[in-house]
Design an enzyme around this catalytic site. Structure first.
Site, PDB file in Angstrom:
ATOM      1  N   SER A  49      13.710  81.383  46.136  1.00 20.81           N
ATOM      2  CA  SER A  49      12.826  81.186  47.281  1.00 20.81           C
ATOM      3  C   SER A  49      12.021  79.901  47.117  1.00 20.81           C
ATOM      4  O   SER A  49      11.257  79.748  46.160  1.00 20.81           O
ATOM      5  CB  SER A  49      11.868  82.367  47.422  1.00 20.81           C
ATOM      6  OG  SER A  49      10.876  82.030  48.366  1.00 20.81           O
ATOM      7  N   HIS A  73      16.608  80.476  49.733  1.00 23.04           N
ATOM      8  CA  HIS A  73      15.827  81.365  50.590  1.00 23.04           C
ATOM      9  C   HIS A  73      14.633  80.584  51.144  1.00 23.04           C
ATOM     10  O   HIS A  73      13.846  80.004  50.380  1.00 23.04           O
ATOM     11  CB  HIS A  73      15.372  82.551  49.754  1.00 23.04           C
ATOM     12  CG  HIS A  73      14.698  83.641  50.504  1.00 23.04           C
ATOM     13  ND1 HIS A  73      15.383  84.602  51.233  1.00 23.04           N
ATOM     14  CD2 HIS A  73      13.385  83.941  50.642  1.00 23.04           C
ATOM     15  CE1 HIS A  73      14.521  85.444  51.765  1.00 23.04           C
ATOM     16  NE2 HIS A  73      13.297  85.072  51.430  1.00 23.04           N
ATOM     17  N   ASP A  75      11.351  80.872  53.395  1.00 24.51           N
ATOM     18  CA  ASP A  75      10.396  81.824  53.969  1.00 24.51           C
ATOM     19  C   ASP A  75       9.593  81.162  55.088  1.00 24.51           C
ATOM     20  O   ASP A  75       8.732  80.327  54.840  1.00 24.51           O
ATOM     21  CB  ASP A  75       9.445  82.332  52.880  1.00 24.51           C
ATOM     22  CG  ASP A  75      10.138  83.276  51.922  1.00 24.51           C
ATOM     23  OD1 ASP A  75      10.669  84.301  52.380  1.00 24.51           O
ATOM     24  OD2 ASP A  75      10.158  82.986  50.708  1.00 24.51           O
ATOM     25  N   MET A  77       6.837  81.605  57.787  1.00 28.35           N
ATOM     26  CA  MET A  77       5.683  82.476  58.092  1.00 28.35           C
ATOM     27  C   MET A  77       4.815  81.795  59.139  1.00 28.35           C
ATOM     28  O   MET A  77       4.551  80.589  59.045  1.00 28.35           O
ATOM     29  CB  MET A  77       4.861  82.732  56.839  1.00 28.35           C
ATOM     30  CG  MET A  77       5.667  83.298  55.675  1.00 28.35           C
ATOM     31  SD  MET A  77       4.575  83.801  54.328  1.00 28.35           S
ATOM     32  CE  MET A  77       5.740  84.056  52.996  1.00 28.35           C
ATOM     33  N   HIS A 106      14.380  83.509  56.161  1.00 27.10           N
ATOM     34  CA  HIS A 106      13.688  84.791  56.287  1.00 27.10           C
ATOM     35  C   HIS A 106      12.487  84.576  57.201  1.00 27.10           C
ATOM     36  O   HIS A 106      11.486  83.979  56.777  1.00 27.10           O
ATOM     37  CB  HIS A 106      13.277  85.259  54.876  1.00 27.10           C
ATOM     38  CG  HIS A 106      12.455  86.506  54.853  1.00 27.10           C
ATOM     39  ND1 HIS A 106      11.753  86.899  53.730  1.00 27.10           N
ATOM     40  CD2 HIS A 106      12.214  87.451  55.787  1.00 27.10           C
ATOM     41  CE1 HIS A 106      11.119  88.038  53.974  1.00 27.10           C
ATOM     42  NE2 HIS A 106      11.369  88.385  55.226  1.00 27.10           N
ATOM     43  N   MET A 108       9.369  85.576  58.915  1.00 26.01           N
ATOM     44  CA  MET A 108       8.244  86.516  58.985  1.00 26.01           C
ATOM     45  C   MET A 108       7.360  86.029  60.132  1.00 26.01           C
ATOM     46  O   MET A 108       6.291  85.450  59.928  1.00 26.01           O
ATOM     47  CB  MET A 108       7.495  86.538  57.648  1.00 26.01           C
ATOM     48  CG  MET A 108       8.275  87.303  56.573  1.00 26.01           C
ATOM     49  SD  MET A 108       7.793  86.866  54.890  1.00 26.01           S
ATOM     50  CE  MET A 108       8.839  85.442  54.640  1.00 26.01           C
ATOM     51  N   MET A 177      12.273  94.553  51.600  1.00 27.55           N
ATOM     52  CA  MET A 177      11.140  93.979  50.860  1.00 27.55           C
ATOM     53  C   MET A 177      10.793  94.899  49.697  1.00 27.55           C
ATOM     54  O   MET A 177      10.713  96.125  49.866  1.00 27.55           O
ATOM     55  CB  MET A 177       9.906  93.837  51.758  1.00 27.55           C
ATOM     56  CG  MET A 177      10.042  92.870  52.926  1.00 27.55           C
ATOM     57  SD  MET A 177      10.453  91.163  52.512  1.00 27.55           S
ATOM     58  CE  MET A 177       9.167  90.715  51.344  1.00 27.55           C
ATOM     59  N   PHE A 183       3.308  86.888  50.844  1.00 25.67           N
ATOM     60  CA  PHE A 183       2.937  85.985  49.752  1.00 25.67           C
ATOM     61  C   PHE A 183       3.904  86.137  48.577  1.00 25.67           C
ATOM     62  O   PHE A 183       4.392  87.236  48.320  1.00 25.67           O
ATOM     63  CB  PHE A 183       1.509  86.273  49.262  1.00 25.67           C
ATOM     64  CG  PHE A 183       0.476  85.990  50.321  1.00 25.67           C
ATOM     65  CD1 PHE A 183      -0.039  84.702  50.481  1.00 25.67           C
ATOM     66  CD2 PHE A 183       0.062  87.000  51.172  1.00 25.67           C
ATOM     67  CE1 PHE A 183      -0.972  84.437  51.479  1.00 25.67           C
ATOM     68  CE2 PHE A 183      -0.874  86.745  52.176  1.00 25.67           C
ATOM     69  CZ  PHE A 183      -1.386  85.458  52.338  1.00 25.67           C
ATOM     70  N   GLY A 184       4.128  85.026  47.877  1.00 27.05           N
ATOM     71  CA  GLY A 184       4.910  85.079  46.652  1.00 27.05           C
ATOM     72  C   GLY A 184       4.048  85.551  45.498  1.00 27.05           C
ATOM     73  O   GLY A 184       2.827  85.683  45.624  1.00 27.05           O
ATOM     74  N   ASP A 215      13.756  91.398  48.026  1.00 25.51           N
ATOM     75  CA  ASP A 215      12.860  90.239  48.065  1.00 25.51           C
ATOM     76  C   ASP A 215      11.458  90.671  47.676  1.00 25.51           C
ATOM     77  O   ASP A 215      10.847  91.505  48.350  1.00 25.51           O
ATOM     78  CB  ASP A 215      12.876  89.674  49.498  1.00 25.51           C
ATOM     79  CG  ASP A 215      12.057  88.394  49.625  1.00 25.51           C
ATOM     80  OD1 ASP A 215      11.520  87.903  48.614  1.00 25.51           O
ATOM     81  OD2 ASP A 215      11.964  87.894  50.762  1.00 25.51           O
ATOM     82  N   GLY A 217       9.024  89.988  43.826  1.00 22.43           N
ATOM     83  CA  GLY A 217       8.843  90.405  42.439  1.00 22.43           C
ATOM     84  C   GLY A 217      10.130  90.535  41.650  1.00 22.43           C
ATOM     85  O   GLY A 217      10.163  91.169  40.593  1.00 22.43           O
ATOM     86  N   GLY A 237      11.459  83.914  43.774  1.00 24.76           N
ATOM     87  CA  GLY A 237      10.638  82.714  43.908  1.00 24.76           C
ATOM     88  C   GLY A 237      10.039  82.305  42.592  1.00 24.76           C
ATOM     89  O   GLY A 237      10.512  81.385  41.910  1.00 24.76           O
ATOM     90  N   THR A 238       8.997  83.037  42.201  1.00 24.77           N
ATOM     91  CA  THR A 238       8.276  82.718  40.971  1.00 24.77           C
ATOM     92  C   THR A 238       9.201  82.696  39.758  1.00 24.77           C
ATOM     93  O   THR A 238       9.077  81.815  38.896  1.00 24.77           O
ATOM     94  CB  THR A 238       7.158  83.759  40.756  1.00 24.77           C
ATOM     95  OG1 THR A 238       6.402  83.864  41.972  1.00 24.77           O
ATOM     96  CG2 THR A 238       6.243  83.369  39.621  1.00 24.77           C
TER      97      THR A 238
HETATM   98  C1  DX5 Z   1       7.223  86.867  50.446  1.00 29.03           C
HETATM   99  C2  DX5 Z   1       8.573  86.203  50.548  1.00 29.03           C
HETATM  100  C3  DX5 Z   1       9.335  86.104  49.296  1.00 29.03           C
HETATM  101  C4  DX5 Z   1       8.640  85.392  48.172  1.00 29.03           C
HETATM  102  C5  DX5 Z   1       9.039  86.091  46.927  1.00 29.03           C
HETATM  103  O1  DX5 Z   1       6.891  87.506  51.612  1.00 29.03           O
HETATM  104  O2  DX5 Z   1       9.385  86.842  51.497  1.00 29.03           O
HETATM  105  O3  DX5 Z   1      10.610  85.513  49.533  1.00 29.03           O
HETATM  106  O4  DX5 Z   1       8.977  84.044  48.050  1.00 29.03           O
HETATM  107  O5  DX5 Z   1       8.341  85.527  45.880  1.00 29.03           O
HETATM  108  P1  DX5 Z   1       8.370  86.149  44.420  1.00 29.03           P
HETATM  109  O6  DX5 Z   1       9.808  86.102  43.987  1.00 29.03           O
HETATM  110  O7  DX5 Z   1       7.492  85.252  43.653  1.00 29.03           O
HETATM  111  O8  DX5 Z   1       7.877  87.555  44.528  1.00 29.03           O
HETATM  112 ZN    ZN Z   2      11.454  86.046  51.650  1.00 29.39          ZN
END
Ligand code: DX5
Ligand code: ZN
Length: 264
Positions: A49, A73, A75, A77, A106, A108, A177, A183-184, A215, A217, A237-238
């Site tokens: 992500s 990916h 995101d 928003m 994705h 949102m 989800m 948020f990541g 998606d 964590g 992501g992280t």
């Molecule tokens: C959050 C996003 C995710 C986010 C995941 O709403 O949809 O895609 O980037 O980030 P991590 O992998 O750090 O949880």
């Molecule tokens: Zn996402």
């Protein structure tokens, strides 16, 4: 390692051609591909992500994982469907020009009927909108496919998957989800994997060609549980862009997912 194809439809080792007796044809034995009775297991998809990357260096972030991942990916928003605000069509357009990695958008956002087809027209490989924001998800899935992308349905933390099982044949991807969208860097919620199990059982019993994507964590210590539950596409992501070597982190995630999927 990277696969730009939707599914290489690799068959399980036990799905080779073999003799099968058909009671409708008496005792005669003839040969049919056993695979038709089983759901082929699709290759693992790893989708870093970009939310966790440096937004001033997105092309470099894409280059950093090229060859080690399957999708990127993205995101989107809108500060309405979720409180956060990220990026939109102009940046997706630039990303499309900057990388050959298929873009997994994705959304949102509110009013996906209005905005989602535009992402398909820009060349996104897969466009996923949220069930909670759509009044006619099946219609929108058709519009997305007509506009040239795969169609994805996302289910947020508090939404039961059961309400959407019947419409899954209209979709290529179901994104479940494993956090609350927005948020990541949030903590993985293992209890949400029950939805993955339900969706996987439904998809397999109906022989649906459906990606089940998780998606939120997803990391070294959580990806195996998601894979065992039945996910075959993993957003991280992280865990990827927070690592010193994003490509290496992505490869490690794939190895863990593959190991868990083949043991299940
Ligand atoms: C959050 C996003 C995710 C986010 C995941 O709403 O949809 O895609 O980037 O980030 P991590 O992998 O750090 O949880
Ligand atoms: Zn996402």
């Amino acid at each position: 390692m990277a696969s730009n194809e939707w599914s290489r439809a690799q068959l399980r080792p036990d799905s080779q051609t073999g003799p099968v007796s058909d009671p409708r044809r008496g005792s005669a034995t003839y040969t049919v591909p056993v695979a038709q009775f089983r759901t082929a297991q699709a290759d693992t998809v790893i989708a870093p992500s970009l939310l966790a990357a440096d937004f001033a260096r997105l092309a470099e972030a894409a280059d950093a994982v090229e060859g080690s991942v399957d999708w990127l990916h993205v995101d989107v928003m809108d500060n309405h469907f979720v409180p956060n605000l990220t990026l939109g069509p102009p940046i997706v357009k630039s990303l499309k020009a900057a990388t050959d990695i298929p873009l997994d958008c994705h959304l949102m956002i509110e009013d996906p009927k209005r905005w989602a087809p535009g992402y398909a027209e820009l060349g996104a490989y897969n466009v996923t909108f949220h069930a909670e924001a759509a009044d006619d998800p099946v219609r929108l899935a058709k519009d997305l496919r007509a506009a040239g992308s795969k169609a994805g349905l996302a289910i947020d933390r508090d939404t039961p998957v059961e309400d959407y099982l019947e419409i899954l044949p209209a979709f290529d991807t179901l994104l479940i989800m494993t956090i609350k969208a927005g948020f990541g860097g949030q903590k993985f919620m293992p209890e949400l994997l029950a939805k993955v199990r339900t969706a996987r059982a439904h998809a397999d019993s109906g022989h649906l060609e459906l990606r089940i994507e998780v998606d939120g964590g997803i990391a070294d210590d959580t990806i195996a549980a998601a894979a065992e539950a039945g996910a075959d596409a993993f957003v991280a992501g992280t865990a990827v862009y927070g690592a010193a070597d994003p490509a290496d982190a992505a490869r490690r995630l794939r190895a863990r997912a593959d190991a868990a999927r083949s043991s299940g």
